[in-house]
Motif scaffolding. Sequence first.
Motif, PDB file in Angstrom:
ATOM      1  N   GLY A   1      -4.898   6.017   1.698  1.00 22.58           N
ATOM      2  CA  GLY A   1      -5.510   4.578   1.679  1.00 22.58           C
ATOM      3  C   GLY A   1      -4.380   3.505   2.075  1.00 22.58           C
ATOM      4  N   PRO A   2      -5.141   2.384   2.781  1.00 27.14           N
ATOM      5  CA  PRO A   2      -6.468   1.982   2.837  1.00 27.14           C
ATOM      6  C   PRO A   2      -7.025   2.581   4.202  1.00 27.14           C
TER       7      PRO A   2
ATOM      8  N   ASP B   1      -7.824  -5.181  -3.388  1.00 20.99           N
ATOM      9  CA  ASP B   1      -9.029  -4.346  -2.694  1.00 20.99           C
ATOM     10  C   ASP B   1      -8.385  -2.905  -2.572  1.00 20.99           C
ATOM     11  N   SER B   2      -7.375  -2.708  -2.209  1.00 23.44           N
ATOM     12  CA  SER B   2      -6.702  -1.286  -2.169  1.00 23.44           C
ATOM     13  C   SER B   2      -6.904  -0.510  -3.428  1.00 23.44           C
TER      14      SER B   2
ATOM     15  N   PRO C   1      -9.279   4.921   6.046  1.00 25.38           N
ATOM     16  CA  PRO C   1     -10.580   5.754   5.731  1.00 25.38           C
ATOM     17  C   PRO C   1     -10.115   7.382   6.212  1.00 25.38           C
TER      18      PRO C   1
ATOM     19  N   ASN D   1      -0.078   3.981  -2.922  1.00 25.77           N
ATOM     20  CA  ASN D   1      -0.643   5.081  -2.462  1.00 25.77           C
ATOM     21  C   ASN D   1      -0.163   6.473  -3.416  1.00 25.77           C
TER      22      ASN D   1
ATOM     23  N   ASP E   1       0.807  -1.152   0.008  1.00 25.24           N
ATOM     24  CA  ASP E   1      -0.081   0.178  -0.071  1.00 25.24           C
ATOM     25  C   ASP E   1       0.792   1.187  -0.153  1.00 25.24           C
TER      26      ASP E   1
ATOM     27  N   THR F   1      -9.204  -1.401  -5.843  1.00 23.51           N
ATOM     28  CA  THR F   1     -10.753  -0.973  -6.064  1.00 23.51           C
ATOM     29  C   THR F   1     -11.222  -0.053  -5.022  1.00 23.51           C
ATOM     30  N   ARG F   2     -10.722  -0.111  -3.747  1.00 27.81           N
ATOM     31  CA  ARG F   2     -11.108   1.112  -2.780  1.00 27.81           C
ATOM     32  C   ARG F   2     -10.753   2.545  -3.357  1.00 27.81           C
ATOM     33  N   ALA F   3      -9.803   2.599  -4.138  1.00 28.38           N
ATOM     34  CA  ALA F   3      -9.330   3.761  -4.650  1.00 28.38           C
ATOM     35  C   ALA F   3     -10.204   4.263  -5.605  1.00 28.38           C
ATOM     36  N   GLY F   4     -11.228   3.642  -6.178  1.00 32.48           N
ATOM     37  CA  GLY F   4     -12.070   4.090  -7.432  1.00 32.48           C
ATOM     38  C   GLY F   4     -11.492   3.555  -8.632  1.00 32.48           C
TER      39      GLY F   4
END
Length: 437
Positions: free
Chosen positions: A232-233, A41-42, A235, A15, A11, A44-47
């Motif tokens: 991220g990750p 996951d990281s 919040p 980032n 990550d 997709t969580r970042a859009g």
Amino acid sequence: MKVLVTAFAMDAHFNGVVPLAWALRAAGHDVRVASQPALTDSITRAGLTAVPVGTDHQVQAAMGAMAPGVFALHRNPDYLENRPELLDLEFLEASTSMLTAAFYAQINNDSMIDEMVDFAAWWRPDLVVWEPFTFAGAVAAQVTGAAQARLLWGPDLFLRVHDRFQQVLHEVPAERRDDALEEWLTWTLERHGAAFGPEVISGHWTIDQMPPSVRFATARPTVPMRFVPYNGPVPAVVPPWLRADPGRPRVLLTQGITERSTGFTGLPRAGELLASIAELDAEVVATVKAEEREGLPPLPGNVRVVDSLSLHVVLPSCAAVVHHGGAGTWATAALHGVPQLALAWQWDDVFRAGQLEKLGAGIFLPPHGEGASAGRVRDRLAQVLAEPSFRQGAARIRAEMLRTPAPGAVVPTLEQLTARHRAPAGQCGEWGHLPRP
């Protein structure tokens, strides 16, 4: 354009690529982010759109076995070349061999590289942007004829050292030249029917997120870009207590310190450090993982311990930050004009910390040697809080960063460079016949 962004599965390194990926997407370009499955996951969580490739790396196991030797070898060299005799052939050969075997080839394992090349051969990106350790992206670009750019998260120390290595190698007979990094990349490219070129190590150009005063001078094509924090990750949430005026300076002690408080680097334990810093007339905010809190002693009321905080949320309210010198923390604090106390102990962390002190924006306190005892950390932090010059120095670095073009502003330059360096259709080796999606 089709843009393939690549970063190995960590990550902290991913980032640094997110804001540029956002900017490219917002400008209308088609962006994919390729990495090992552990990072999916990281991403997709970042859009962003993820492309899982290969198997997860096992760099922790490899570095765990070799770490004592790697760190012992790299403790004393002067990477700024103030003492170039410390960067001699023997050291540079050993350093390159160790890092290639224990790090580069581990985080870019064969399965990751092979599937990255397969995806690029099918998708046919115009541009590959790669985090500077993710040579899988460089290989994929070289094989498919895409333009390629390295996206730095810190000063370009590792390429600078490799350049120094090349200079030293050319001073010895050809039969004595042994560059493990170039050999590994050459073998890897040959497996895919491509030839090695220097751009596989340096990129066609470099995107540099460091402020000018912390950037290495280079003759290579470079696109300066402002650092934009993405934490991220973790919040990004503003807690209610952050909006309250503490009535005294707020100090952040980052998780990077407590994670390294094992005695290996000479750093004090988290509880000892917090208790000492709490003696100051300050509100102390410390990020400590839940599993580490059990060993903490009772702490005074001016200490707030939290699991995690997004740095760009909390730092604007801080008068100082204490951390290990990592790229993301350093740059986020610099962007917000926050003085820093950096307990840096390796590689580029040490360079950033040294420049910080040289520029009057904080203090570099090496944890080895005399050691960064809890008392010494407290005393240096008190100095940072008391002397206005540190805030003024931090403000100067912030002003430098704000004068640098933001990610969205550099996109037109990247478009022009891509058009210049992308291989024409039909000149992409054995992959040229494949239909483009």
